[in-house]
Write an enzyme that holds these catalytic residues in place. Structure first.
Site, PDB file in Angstrom:
ATOM      1  N   GLU A 263      -2.309  -6.624  -2.025  1.00  0.00           N
ATOM      2  CA  GLU A 263      -2.183  -6.674  -3.445  1.00  0.00           C
ATOM      3  C   GLU A 263      -2.436  -8.010  -4.238  1.00  0.00           C
ATOM      4  O   GLU A 263      -2.105  -8.365  -5.265  1.00  0.00           O
ATOM      5  CB  GLU A 263      -0.713  -6.217  -3.875  1.00  0.00           C
ATOM      6  CG  GLU A 263       0.336  -7.167  -3.573  1.00  0.00           C
ATOM      7  CD  GLU A 263       0.918  -7.169  -2.294  1.00  0.00           C
ATOM      8  OE1 GLU A 263       0.582  -6.458  -1.191  1.00  0.00           O
ATOM      9  OE2 GLU A 263       2.191  -7.487  -2.265  1.00  0.00           O
ATOM     10  N   HIS A 296      -0.481   2.090  -4.839  1.00  0.00           N
ATOM     11  CA  HIS A 296       0.620   1.183  -4.293  1.00  0.00           C
ATOM     12  C   HIS A 296       0.210  -0.367  -4.515  1.00  0.00           C
ATOM     13  O   HIS A 296       1.020  -0.930  -5.059  1.00  0.00           O
ATOM     14  CB  HIS A 296       0.710   1.409  -2.890  1.00  0.00           C
ATOM     15  CG  HIS A 296       1.846   0.346  -2.086  1.00  0.00           C
ATOM     16  ND1 HIS A 296       2.785   0.958  -1.907  1.00  0.00           N
ATOM     17  CD2 HIS A 296       1.621  -0.810  -1.717  1.00  0.00           C
ATOM     18  CE1 HIS A 296       3.698  -0.369  -1.405  1.00  0.00           C
ATOM     19  NE2 HIS A 296       2.762  -1.330  -1.188  1.00  0.00           N
ATOM     20  N   GLU A 297      -1.059  -0.652  -4.222  1.00  0.00           N
ATOM     21  CA  GLU A 297      -1.602  -2.021  -4.401  1.00  0.00           C
ATOM     22  C   GLU A 297      -1.479  -2.193  -6.050  1.00  0.00           C
ATOM     23  O   GLU A 297      -1.135  -3.425  -6.303  1.00  0.00           O
ATOM     24  CB  GLU A 297      -2.745  -2.373  -3.843  1.00  0.00           C
ATOM     25  CG  GLU A 297      -2.689  -2.078  -2.283  1.00  0.00           C
ATOM     26  CD  GLU A 297      -1.579  -2.633  -1.538  1.00  0.00           C
ATOM     27  OE1 GLU A 297      -1.182  -3.565  -1.913  1.00  0.00           O
ATOM     28  OE2 GLU A 297      -1.197  -1.864  -0.474  1.00  0.00           O
TER      29      GLU A 297
HETATM   30  N1  B3K Z   1       2.057  -6.605   1.056  1.00  0.00           N
HETATM   31  C1  B3K Z   1       0.984  -6.083   2.028  1.00  0.00           C
HETATM   32  C2  B3K Z   1       1.469  -6.295   3.339  1.00  0.00           C
HETATM   33  C3  B3K Z   1       1.444  -7.463   4.033  1.00  0.00           C
HETATM   34  C4  B3K Z   1       1.491  -7.595   5.343  1.00  0.00           C
HETATM   35  C5  B3K Z   1       1.502  -8.693   5.882  1.00  0.00           C
HETATM   36  N2  B3K Z   1       1.696  -8.838   7.498  1.00  0.00           N
HETATM   37  C6  B3K Z   1       0.350  -4.548   1.620  1.00  0.00           C
HETATM   38  C7  B3K Z   1       1.356  -3.768   0.965  1.00  0.00           C
HETATM   39  O1  B3K Z   1       2.496  -3.493   1.217  1.00  0.00           O
HETATM   40  O2  B3K Z   1       1.076  -3.429  -0.166  1.00  0.00           O
HETATM   41 ZN    ZN Z   2       3.209  -3.126  -0.691  1.00  0.00          ZN
END
Ligand code: B3K
Ligand code: ZN
Length: 896
Positions: A263, A296-297
């Site tokens: 994101e 989600h993002e």
């Molecule tokens: N925030 C990222 C995940 C990052 C993972 C790092 N190992 C994707 C998400 O949850 O939207």
């Molecule tokens: Zn996330």
């Protein structure tokens, strides 16, 4: 490496107000100039500035334009002779790195000739020295310089403020992000990309440019992602009043990515798997996943980016909340109450088959962990999916409007800050002063602190004379690593009572004035509590934990007859489905434990396992005129091998597989005419649309076809396998084509080999489809130990590469983590294969290796000879001297 503890949190000794980065992009040697505006944190005793770095070459450090002394201590750059006082000063750091050598895919790397970054959680330190922690928020200006022909598109966060030509065929682009952010949200992309563009005007009247960047040739596969993005923007405004705060919002797809998507502020980077879709290459499940991951993002833009985490122990603050939001988004978009229930069942199925085992195994940790060695190991189903359930319970306790008010207060209080899970729960409670949540907040917050799945035991007794029904609920949690003693939790239990005829009964608790609605939620807070319902006309059938109102294991002594009543009549679709699952589980567990029952490996039992009542109930569901196809498909699907195994103290995976196969075969044969009817009724869904209704019909038709091929294997029939092959050839979309192929493969039809070869030839240039091709073969039912040799052979296939995470997951993970009947072998060859791959992957990509390392988490539950062999394999991995922190933490915990 040592563990990091939540209790040790201290504020940073310095703040970084602004960051000005200049990149000279070159795959072999990229030069990074970082100009930081830094000042001492007045609230913290003075000390040196310790900047994180990893795999960097340091060329120069300047303070206020002049050279300065510095030390390199381990991975940190330590500066001691900095200006005194609290005035800001300029720090310039010049480093180089080698993106082309970065196989970890963390930091700056090259994928198919294009530069990408991945900074969460601690990848920014692989780009430049920095205070790589989420509570340091800065303003970013980024200048990218690169060869114009090789890298025509240069992207970073925020707004493009300048661009132009440089000498030697190079060019530059300058980006300014209007929002402060932690460095884990930094991103850059540079390469040959094309974009689908969409201009929108938001409710507020602001105009925005939406762009989805992909490799040339993939543009026509971006329509669904763009539609999903527009729907996400509209939904967040409508449901939570949260607008898009950027002029430009970009998504870029890459085929080399460690997880689903990221994101980064205004510049989301996605795995191609969650962007690219066309009806001929993507299944209905792919379309649904794209919608949910794009959502989600996007939703992280507020829950994660505008308000971020103080430290990584608070990860669920953004992830649990954002999963809850994407689940609600998908439900709201799905259209009907029935489709909402289907989505809820699917989400609960993931929670129970993946998160419950995690919570019962060596990696068990609270939603807000107390310590970790490698933070990347804590992007788990507990942080994400259990975290979402915790948010969902708050939503239940304060109601939909109360929750929206709580969100509003959360942003009023914390916009632009890095905060904790406590801050979130406090905001929701404070916005709802009279609520159960506000009253119970300290106890409720145990959901963040205690690991392990609570077990709720329910006992009911009917007193015909008094016309009362007493329901006793008891709760407890088994010890988890580091947490031997547990306190009682706040558990909302949504419930109803059904009469013997299946009709819903009005509910009246003792002491209440009159009968209320047939549906209510009681909140269990004590170790045990008894609820007395009055004016109950006849012995009721309890329907407890409706909609899966809390993430708990529910033990209830229901008779088969009661479960059949719920399956036929419950007004709560979740519990209707659950009743069928309980019946099937009961049959499976009974057969697995029956020592007199000899179960041949192929499931071809002499004796039938399913009682006539169960078969008839399944037929009734299948033929039901009012139920949706998607719901029928869920009811007819037996609990997975993994879920069955979790219910057992000692697991023989081969036996679990064989018993489940036997049950499936019986269901295939006993319902053959019904499956034929189902196929006839559902297989034609007209023009392709990935909506809930038509995808439900395709799912049910696909199930019918696979059952008919399975039955054919028993009866020797060749008509249905022939039809499946025909369907495979003629299908107008990937869902139907793949379901037909899977039906042939899963039932071991001779036509399967031919179909697989043809499928490969058709899609040899479609990476995401080839992933499906590998995964299908690695996940095929084992016949005499034939899957492992096939997997080993596939590793030599020219299309296979361990370096590409999607491909590694499609072959290696599908075998080790998703095919228990084939992976757990008497000769331990599956475990040896696993250990070799973990070791091999660890040198390339520790994050992906550590995921694979978790395939044997539950080894201590295995029956012999599996148990000892699995332990030996884990010990072999653990004995490797230069293991990454990632894998060492996982195998270390497994052996502890
Ligand atoms: N925030 C990222 C995940 C990052 C993972 C790092 N190992 C994707 C998400 O949850 O939207
Ligand atoms: Zn996330």
């Amino acid at each position: 490496a040592t563990a990091i503890h939540r209790a040790d949190y201290t504020a940073p000794a310095f703040w970084i107000d602004s960051v000005d980065l200049t990149f000279d992009l070159d795959p072999a040697k990229t030069r990074v100039l970082s100009r930081l505006r830094v000042r001492r944190n007045a609230d913290v005793p003075p000390g040196p500035l310790r900047l994180d770095g990893e795999d960097l070459n340091l060329a120069r450090v300047l303070v206020n334009g002049a050279g300065t002394s510095f030390k390199l201590e381990g991975a940190q750059l330590v500066l001691e002779n900095l200006p005194e006082g609290h005035e800001p000063f300029d720090l310039e750091i010049f480093t180089t790195c080698a993106p082309v050598k970065n196989t970890q895919l963390s930091g700056l790397y090259v994928s198919q000739g294009t530069f990408f970054t991945q900074c969460e959680a601690e990848g920014f330190r692989r780009i430049t020295y920095f205070l790589d922690r989420p509570d340091v928020m800065a303003s970013y200006t980024v200048t990218l310089r690169a060869d114009r022909a090789e890298y025509p598109v240069l992207l970073s966060n925020g707004n493009l403020v300048d661009q132009g030509a440089l000498d030697d065929g190079r060019h530059f682009a300058k980006w300014v992000d209007p929002h402060k952010k932690p460095c884990y949200l930094f991103a850059l992309v540079a390469g040959k990309l094309v974009a689908r563009e969409q201009r929108i005007r938001a409710r507020s009247g602001n105009d925005h440019l939406l762009q989805i960047f992909v490799r040339p040739g993939d543009l026509e596969k971006t329509e669904h992602a763009m539609n999903s993005l527009m729907a996400s923007i509209a939904w967040d405004e409508a449901r939570f009043g949260l607008p898009l705060d950027l002029e430009r919002f970009m998504i870029v797809a890459t085929s080399d990515f460690n997880m689903g998507a990221m994101e980064n502020k205004g510049l989301n980077i996605f795995n191609t798997k969650y962007v690219l879709a066309s009806q001929s290459t993507a299944t209905d499940a792919d379309f649904a996943n794209i919608e949910s991951v794009v959502g989600h993002e996007y939703f992280h833009n507020w829950t994660g980016n505008r308000v971020t985490c103080r430290d990584w122990f608070q990860l669920s603050l953004k992830e649990g909340l954002t999963v809850f939001r994407d689940q609600e988004f998908s439900q709201d978009l799905s259209g009907s109450p029935s489709a909402r229930a289907v989505k809820r069942i699917e989400d609960v199925r993931v929670l129970r088959t993946v998160q419950f085992p995690e919570d019962a195994g060596p990696m068990a940790h609270p939603v807000r962990p107390d310590s970790y060695v490698e933070i990347n190991n804590f992007y788990t189903v507990t942080i994400y999916e259990k975290g979402a359930e915790v948010v969902r319970m708050m939503h239940t306790l304060v109601g939909r409007d109360g929750f929206a008010a709580g969100m509003k207060l959360y942003f009023e209080r914390h916009d632009g800050q890095a905060v904790t899970c406590d801050d979130f729960a406090q905001a929701i409670a404070d916005a709802n002063p009279g609520s159960e949540l506000a009253r119970l907040l300290p106890q409720f917050k145990r959901w963040y602190a205690q690991a392990g799945t609570p077990r709720v035991r329910a006992r009911g007794a009917y007193d015909a004379g008094a016309r009362t029904y007493t329901l006793t609920l008891e709760q407890g949690i088994a010890p988890t690593p580091g947490q031997p003693v547990k306190e009682p939790m706040v558990i909302p239990v949504a419930l109803g009572l059904l009469g013997a005829d299946g009709a819903a009964l009005p509910l009246q608790l003792e002491g209440e004035a009159g009968a209320g609605a047939p549906d209510r939620t009681v909140v269990l807070t004590e170790p045990a509590h008894t609820y007395t319902f009055v004016n109950v006309p006849s012995e009721p059938v309890p329907s407890l934990l409706r909609g899966f109102s809390a993430p708990v294991l529910l033990d209830i002594e229901a008779t088969d007859a009661q479960l059949l009543t719920l399956l036929a009549h419950d007004t709560d679709p979740f519990n209707r489905w659950e009743a069928g699952q309980r019946l099937a589980l009961r049959i499976a567990i009974q057969a697995i434990g029956d020592t007199s029952l000899d179960v041949p490996a192929d499931g071809a039992l002499q004796r039938e396992l399913l009682p006539a009542s169960f078969v008839a109930a399944m037929r009734d569901v299948l033929r039901h005129p009012a139920l949706d196809a998607a719901f029928k498909e869920l009811v007819l699907a037996l609990p997975s091998e993994g879920y069955i195994a979790e219910q057992l103290d000692v697991v023989d995976p081969q036996r679990v597989h064989a018993v489940r196969e036997a049950m499936r075969q019986q269901l295939a044969v006993a319902l053959q005419p019904d499956w034929e009817w189902t196929w006839e009724q559902h297989h034609d869904t007209g023009g392709y649309r990935p909506d809930a209704t038509s995808s439900g019909r395709r799912a049910l038709a696909g199930m019918a076809l696979s059952m008919l091929c399975l039955a054919a294997r028993r009866t020797g029939d060749t008509v249905w396998p022939g039809r499946a092959y025909q369907r495979f050839k003629d299908a107008g979309n990937m869902t139907d084509r793949f379901n037909a192929l899977a039906a042939l493969v899963a039932s071991g039809q001779p036509l399967a080999a031919q179909a697989l070869a043809r499928f490969h030839a058709m899609f040899k240039d479609e990476a995401l489809v080839l992933d499906k091709w590998f995964a299908l073969q690695a996940g095929a039912p084992d016949r005499g130990g034939d899957v492992l040799p096939a997997v080993k052979e596939l590793m030599k296939h020219p299309d296979f590469s361990l370096k590409n995470p999607n491909r590694a997951r499609s072959l290696i993970f599908s075998y080790c983590s998703a095919n228990p009947g084939a992976f757990h072998r008497q000769d331990a060859a599956g475990y040896a294969f696993w250990a070799d791959r973990v070791i091999e992957l660890d040198t390339l990509n520790p994050q992906v290796a550590a995921r694979l390392a978790r395939a044997l988490d539950r080894w201590s539950k295995l029956a012999e000879p599996y148990r000892t062999a699995a332990r030996d394999a884990i010990a072999r991995v653990a004995a490797k001297p230069d293991l990454s922190n990632d894998v060492r933490e996982v195998v270390g915990r497994a052996l502890a």
